[in-house]
Design a protein around this motif. Structure first.
Motif, PDB file in Angstrom:
ATOM      1  N   PRO A 145     -14.361  -6.483   4.311  1.00 45.38           N
ATOM      2  CA  PRO A 145     -13.330  -7.516   4.538  1.00 45.38           C
ATOM      3  C   PRO A 145     -12.043  -7.286   3.761  1.00 45.38           C
ATOM      4  N   PHE A 146     -12.106  -6.471   2.713  1.00 45.01           N
ATOM      5  CA  PHE A 146     -10.916  -6.238   1.892  1.00 45.01           C
ATOM      6  C   PHE A 146     -10.131  -5.002   2.323  1.00 45.01           C
ATOM      7  N   ALA A 147     -10.655  -4.255   3.291  1.00 46.11           N
ATOM      8  CA  ALA A 147     -10.004  -3.006   3.691  1.00 46.11           C
ATOM      9  C   ALA A 147      -8.632  -3.256   4.310  1.00 46.11           C
ATOM     10  N   VAL A 148      -8.505  -4.310   5.109  1.00 49.58           N
ATOM     11  CA  VAL A 148      -7.246  -4.578   5.812  1.00 49.58           C
ATOM     12  C   VAL A 148      -6.101  -4.923   4.851  1.00 49.58           C
ATOM     13  N   PRO A 149      -6.239  -5.939   3.976  1.00 45.81           N
ATOM     14  CA  PRO A 149      -5.115  -6.236   3.061  1.00 45.81           C
ATOM     15  C   PRO A 149      -4.821  -5.090   2.092  1.00 45.81           C
ATOM     16  N   ILE A 150      -5.843  -4.348   1.692  1.00 45.33           N
ATOM     17  CA  ILE A 150      -5.602  -3.204   0.810  1.00 45.33           C
ATOM     18  C   ILE A 150      -4.774  -2.156   1.542  1.00 45.33           C
ATOM     19  N   ALA A 151      -5.103  -1.900   2.813  1.00 47.46           N
ATOM     20  CA  ALA A 151      -4.343  -0.934   3.610  1.00 47.46           C
ATOM     21  C   ALA A 151      -2.906  -1.403   3.808  1.00 47.46           C
ATOM     22  N   ALA A 152      -2.717  -2.712   4.039  1.00 46.43           N
ATOM     23  CA  ALA A 152      -1.373  -3.260   4.203  1.00 46.43           C
ATOM     24  C   ALA A 152      -0.561  -3.088   2.928  1.00 46.43           C
ATOM     25  N   ALA A 153      -1.200  -3.346   1.779  1.00 40.46           N
ATOM     26  CA  ALA A 153      -0.509  -3.213   0.491  1.00 40.46           C
ATOM     27  C   ALA A 153      -0.182  -1.755   0.185  1.00 40.46           C
ATOM     28  N   ILE A 154      -1.094  -0.851   0.543  1.00 43.05           N
ATOM     29  CA  ILE A 154      -0.842   0.572   0.329  1.00 43.05           C
ATOM     30  C   ILE A 154       0.276   1.070   1.236  1.00 43.05           C
ATOM     31  N   GLY A 155       0.303   0.563   2.465  1.00 43.70           N
ATOM     32  CA  GLY A 155       1.288   1.025   3.441  1.00 43.70           C
ATOM     33  C   GLY A 155       2.708   0.637   3.090  1.00 43.70           C
ATOM     34  N   ILE A 156       2.893  -0.534   2.440  1.00 45.75           N
ATOM     35  CA  ILE A 156       4.243  -1.036   2.179  1.00 45.75           C
ATOM     36  C   ILE A 156       5.094  -0.073   1.341  1.00 45.75           C
ATOM     37  N   PRO A 157       4.598   0.479   0.231  1.00 41.54           N
ATOM     38  CA  PRO A 157       5.462   1.391  -0.530  1.00 41.54           C
ATOM     39  C   PRO A 157       5.528   2.806   0.037  1.00 41.54           C
ATOM     40  N   MET A 158       4.706   3.105   1.041  1.00 42.45           N
ATOM     41  CA  MET A 158       4.697   4.457   1.585  1.00 42.45           C
ATOM     42  C   MET A 158       5.956   4.723   2.401  1.00 42.45           C
ATOM     43  N   TYR A 159       6.393   5.969   2.438  1.00 40.77           N
ATOM     44  CA  TYR A 159       7.481   6.350   3.328  1.00 40.77           C
ATOM     45  C   TYR A 159       6.946   7.405   4.290  1.00 40.77           C
ATOM     46  N   VAL A 160       6.219   6.941   5.273  1.00 41.76           N
ATOM     47  CA  VAL A 160       5.648   7.821   6.283  1.00 41.76           C
ATOM     48  C   VAL A 160       6.028   7.255   7.639  1.00 41.76           C
ATOM     49  N   ARG A 161       6.702   8.044   8.436  1.00 37.39           N
ATOM     50  CA  ARG A 161       7.135   7.578   9.741  1.00 37.39           C
ATOM     51  C   ARG A 161       5.932   7.244  10.609  1.00 37.39           C
TER      52      ARG A 161
END
Length: 320
Positions: A232-248
């Motif tokens: 259940p925690f995979a989705v918000p963790i992925a969202a938080a990880i994605g925000i600072p990433m710079y990947v098109r």
């Protein structure tokens, strides 16, 4: 020596599998990008900034304005570097704050961008692509309305676009020869598509390369345990990880396709894509120059919420 040869022999099937995946996906996405970019360039050859401004002024009232802003932001092939100047331009000509926010959120997500949607359809199937369109479109419309209702319109700094390049729009001539009329448009559109493709090659190579490595060498059990749909925690963790990433998005889609095939929840990779596309570090750096603190924080929270909600929705609706 014998042990080394045995290791190589044991890895050979995985290497062949990864290489096949790399070549197949890279060629498929290359053709797709060229064809779609060429078609988009033809269409945008006839669109001027004045037409866009008049259209938005005409349909700016009520929820219709947010829908128009979302559609324009989602259709136009902008990256963060071009989205922010476009946002400033819209605000400077008097486009309402709520519409400009819907435009801002929809643009980097590629809500209606044919390149992005084609990538989703190719990698995940048409049902997933349609769901992505619907979910991100609704999210961008509602986010613009909510940010306005929170009274954040006053949190935009007074900024103007200086020294922008002029848009060149190709006009059809009156020549009776159809080929003579279309030749400059087709030539310019192909040059634009080819230039874009050359710019995209490094991102494609990285994305497809990482995806091939994941597909061929990373054990499925690893991803199922830590990032599967049952966590259940995979989705918000992925969202938080994605925000600072710079990947098109074009880079992330093939990587996420490999992750899904390894057992990662579809909603988890969607949260990663939306978080990374909607609030990358370069985009946030530009927004910090035009947004005051409250609006800047509200924007980041908005992207995180959108990524998380859509991620959970995908995990619920699609069991892969």
């Amino acid at each position: 020596m014998i042990a080394a040869e045995e290791v190589i022999d044991s890895m050979l099937p995985q290497l062949q599998q990864a290489l096949y995946w790399f070549v197949y996906i890279f060629l498929e996405l290359s053709i797709l990008l060229l064809v779609i970019s060429f078609a988009i360039s033809i269409v945008t050859s006839f669109i001027t900034p004045e037409k866009v401004k008049k259209w938005m002024d005409k349909y700016s009232r009520g929820l219709t304005g947010n829908i128009i802003g979302t559609a324009l932001g989602g259709l136009l092939p902008f990256c963060s570097c071009s989205t922010i100047p476009a946002l400033i331009g819209l605000l400077n000509v008097g486009v309402p704050f709520r519409i400009a926010m819907s435009f801002l959120i929809a643009s980097p997500l590629g809500v209606l961008n044919l390149v992005v949607i084609s990538l989703f359809s190719t990698m995940f199937g048409p049902k997933v692509a349609i769901m992505y369109i619907v979910a991100t479109f609704i999210a961008a419309v509602l986010a613009g309305v909510i940010l306005d209702k929170l009274g954040l319109a006053s949190e935009v700094k007074d900024v103007e676009v200086m020294g922008g390049e002029e848009e060149t729009v190709i006009q059809m001539t009156d020549s009776s020869n159809c080929w003579e009329r279309w030749k400059p448009i087709l030539t310019s559109s192909w040059d634009s598509a080819w230039t874009l493709y050359k710019q995209m090659i490094p991102f494609l190579l990285v994305g497809v390369g990482v995806g091939a490595w994941i597909y061929g060498f990373v054990p499925t059990q690893f991803f199922v345990k830590y990032a599967g749909p049952k966590n259940p925690f995979a989705v918000p963790i992925a969202a938080a990880i994605g925000i600072p990433m710079y990947v098109r998005t074009e880079t992330m889609v093939p990587i996420c396709s490999a992750l899904v095939q390894k057992g990662v929840g579809l909603g988890t990779v969607m949260a990663l894509i939306i978080g990374g596309a909607g609030a990358s570090i370069p985009e946030l750096s530009l927004l910090a120059a035009i947004f005051k603190r409250k609006l800047f924080i509200a924007y980041i929270v908005t992207i995180f919420v959108i990524a998380s909600v859509i991620g959970y929705a995908f995990n619920f609706l699609f069991v892969l």
